[in-house]
Design an enzyme around this catalytic site. Structure first.
Site, mmCIF file in Angstrom:
data_model
loop_
_atom_site.group_PDB
_atom_site.id
_atom_site.type_symbol
_atom_site.label_atom_id
_atom_site.label_comp_id
_atom_site.label_asym_id
_atom_site.label_seq_id
_atom_site.Cartn_x
_atom_site.Cartn_y
_atom_site.Cartn_z
ATOM 1 N N HIS A 203 -5.780 -1.140 6.390
ATOM 2 C CA HIS A 203 -5.838 -0.463 7.882
ATOM 3 C C HIS A 203 -6.614 -1.616 8.528
ATOM 4 O O HIS A 203 -6.280 -2.300 9.618
ATOM 5 C CB HIS A 203 -6.364 0.939 7.791
ATOM 6 C CG HIS A 203 -5.367 1.681 7.082
ATOM 7 N ND1 HIS A 203 -4.036 1.868 7.425
ATOM 8 C CD2 HIS A 203 -5.799 2.359 5.976
ATOM 9 C CE1 HIS A 203 -3.559 2.648 6.407
ATOM 10 N NE2 HIS A 203 -4.580 3.354 5.719
ATOM 11 N N ASP B 76 2.248 3.134 2.758
ATOM 12 C CA ASP B 76 1.306 3.990 2.787
ATOM 13 C C ASP B 76 1.702 5.542 2.500
ATOM 14 O O ASP B 76 1.843 5.924 1.406
ATOM 15 C CB ASP B 76 0.413 3.938 4.019
ATOM 16 C CG ASP B 76 -0.983 4.975 4.002
ATOM 17 O OD1 ASP B 76 -1.271 5.294 3.271
ATOM 18 O OD2 ASP B 76 -1.801 4.597 5.309
ATOM 19 N N HIS C 187 -9.589 1.110 1.273
ATOM 20 C CA HIS C 187 -9.374 1.613 2.824
ATOM 21 C C HIS C 187 -10.577 1.319 3.585
ATOM 22 O O HIS C 187 -11.792 1.908 3.095
ATOM 23 C CB HIS C 187 -9.153 3.217 2.751
ATOM 24 C CG HIS C 187 -8.089 3.536 2.085
ATOM 25 N ND1 HIS C 187 -8.008 4.865 1.231
ATOM 26 C CD2 HIS C 187 -6.699 3.436 2.365
ATOM 27 C CE1 HIS C 187 -6.789 5.064 0.947
ATOM 28 N NE2 HIS C 187 -5.817 4.342 1.511
ATOM 29 N N HIS D 143 0.724 -1.278 -0.159
ATOM 30 C CA HIS D 143 -0.173 -0.191 0.057
ATOM 31 C C HIS D 143 0.757 1.345 -0.088
ATOM 32 O O HIS D 143 1.563 1.462 0.969
ATOM 33 C CB HIS D 143 -0.908 0.043 1.335
ATOM 34 C CG HIS D 143 -2.015 1.088 1.310
ATOM 35 N ND1 HIS D 143 -2.879 1.023 0.492
ATOM 36 C CD2 HIS D 143 -2.168 2.196 2.020
ATOM 37 C CE1 HIS D 143 -3.655 2.133 0.468
ATOM 38 N NE2 HIS D 143 -3.276 2.755 1.522
ATOM 39 N N ARG E 23 -5.209 15.307 6.210
ATOM 40 C CA ARG E 23 -5.783 15.050 4.908
ATOM 41 C C ARG E 23 -5.824 16.588 4.419
ATOM 42 O O ARG E 23 -5.465 16.409 2.979
ATOM 43 C CB ARG E 23 -7.083 14.584 4.974
ATOM 44 C CG ARG E 23 -7.677 13.991 3.504
ATOM 45 C CD ARG E 23 -8.950 13.189 3.677
ATOM 46 N NE ARG E 23 -10.009 14.282 3.967
ATOM 47 C CZ ARG E 23 -11.323 13.855 3.754
ATOM 48 N NH1 ARG E 23 -11.491 12.690 3.246
ATOM 49 N NH2 ARG E 23 -12.589 14.651 3.950
#
Length: 462
Positions: free
Chosen positions: A277, A328, A240, A65, A91
């Site tokens: 996750h 990630d 996700h 990922h 984010r």
């Protein structure tokens, strides 16, 4: 230094003093590659004239990922917020950085991330790729332009690629309209089908590339869209899920079910699937993941960086759950650190030592072997040093202070738990030596371009 080609059978191969084969450690191992795969792997044999001699070798790990472009913003979000910082504030900063990336800068950052992965012992990456459109949200003339840049970065670095184009259509559960910061990510199902066709063309120069699909999350896709996406491609499916408690609460408010619970009840989750996750799962949910054969895609460094929480790894692993690790956000690219932090997080929670390995096994060997198998499944390939499998390997530096005077599983224990960089001596993939004496053979050129690009992008986003 130019990349070196492994000679074809009959004119040489690779010979290692010791190698970790699928059935354990072996001495005097000779490997011959053809067309990107091991044609022969033999233990207990002498080196042949023209063979490249190596020391201790292990299989290359898959990185299941990655968001490669986020390497360019690593370390720039470590500032506390006035009302607390979280994934959601991170984010927003990520979206601002993303807004200033063009195709060239995106590719340069991806190349840098990929050479760092190779230097760390990752030999294949699952690129969870959602940056599809131009800065104003309009599609490029070639809808797969940005996916082609991922493929070009993989080709330039030499890393194996499983491309996971992301379908993203909504800002939240229930089909909420996307917000302006997400305009570069958005597709409808018809446009996504065209994107996949473009991706197949972009991957053509990479003979061992794998194409999957990635519904971004249950926030970003409706049930109807999810059902329409799955028949479009037969490769891996990554999503996700249950990363944040706020996500779990919002899913319950929307559907009456938790995210993993809803997915398992409404989608044909099986061994093709990687649930990325899955941090906040109940016992019933992780038990169902085990029963379905799905892979838990764990990203310990990023999950720690974002404050996500800890996956219930010991119970999941004890029941035979499959897992792999990924870098990630690429805030730090280090295969050993991902596995070390996976174990250490559980030790801190359970207040014990060596809590994941079963039956007195080496923690390093157990973590490495399980992550190797799980990532290979999630990335649509086979891992390991055996005939017919991808021709890739990692040579450990047994002169590294942490590895001196070790033997067998102690090499893995010491690499994962005692070394801090420099323990990977060389990396070979697809018939080429890509890392020599710990450095990627193209590092100087790629790093120079990366530095120029990041300076320009950060200047524009200031």
């Amino acid at each position: 230094m130019a990349a070196q080609q492994i000679s074809n059978p009959g004119s040489g191969g690779l010979w290692a003093e010791q190698a970790l084969l699928p059935d354990g450690w072996a001495r005097s191992v000779r490997l011959v590659a053809r067309d990107g795969r091991w044609q022969a792997v033999q233990a207990g044999v002498a080196a042949q004239p023209g063979d490249e001699r190596l020391g201790v070798i292990v299989p290359g790990l898959g990185n299941l990922h990655s968001h490669a472009f986020q390497r360019g913003m690593a370390g720039l979000t470590e500032i506390g917020g006035h009302s607390g910082d979280s994934f959601w504030s991170w984010r927003e900063l990520m979206y601002r950085f993303l807004a200033h990336l063009d195709a060239d800068s995106f590719q340069a950052i991806a190349e840098m991330a990929y050479i760092e992965m190779l230097e760390a012992g990752f030999t294949r990456v699952g690129e969870f790729h959602y940056l599809h459109h131009d800065a104003d949200g309009r599609a490029h003339a070639d809808p797969a332009e940005m996916s082609a840049r991922v493929a070009a970065a993989a080709q330039a670095s030499g890393i194996g690629l499983t491309l996971l184009p992301v379908f993203y259509a909504h800002a939240d559960f229930g089909g909420a309209a996307p917000n302006p910061a997400q305009r570069r990510l958005i597709h409808d199902v018809e446009g996504f089908a065209r994107l996949l066709e473009g991706c197949r063309h972009a991957l053509a120069p990479l003979p061992d590339a794998v194409l999957g699909i990635a519904p971004h999350s249950l926030r970003a896709v409706t049930p109807q869209e999810l059902a329409a996406l799955l028949p479009l491609n037969q490769g891996p499916v990554h999503i996700h899920i249950a990363e944040q408690t706020r996500e779990v609460e919002a899913c319950v408010a929307w559907s009456g079910q938790r995210p993993v619970q809803w997915l398992l009840a409404n989608a044909p989750v099986d061994a093709r699937w990687c649930l990325v996750h899955a941090t906040h799962v109940t016992d019933a949910e992780w038990q169902a993941m085990v029963a379905r054969g799905a892979v838990a895609g764990l990203c310990p460094i990023t999950e720690a960086n974002l404050g996500d929480g800890l996956f219930p790894m010991r119970d999941f692993a004890g029941a035979g759950g499959r897992f792999g690790v990924g870098s990630d956000s690429n805030v730090l690219i280090d295969a050993a650190e991902e596995l070390r932090l996976l174990e250490y997080g559980q030790r801190l929670t359970l207040r014990g030592r060596n809590v994941l390995a079963q039956g007195g096994a080496s923690s390093g060997r157990w973590l490495f072997a399980q992550a190797l198998e799980g990532a290979a499944q999630a990335l649509g390939v086979q891992g390991g040093l055996a005939a017919g499998r991808p021709a890739e390997l990692v040579e450990l530096d047994t002169a590294h202070p942490a590895l001196v005077a070790r033997e067998g599983d102690a090499w893995l224990d010491s690499w994962l738990f005692a070394a801090r960089g420099g323990a990977v001596r060389s990396v070979w993939r697809d018939g080429r030596r890509l890392v020599h004496e710990g450095r990627h053979v193209g590092r100087e050129r790629i790093a120079a371009r990366y530095a120029q690009v990041v300076a320009r992008v950060l200047g524009a986003s200031a």
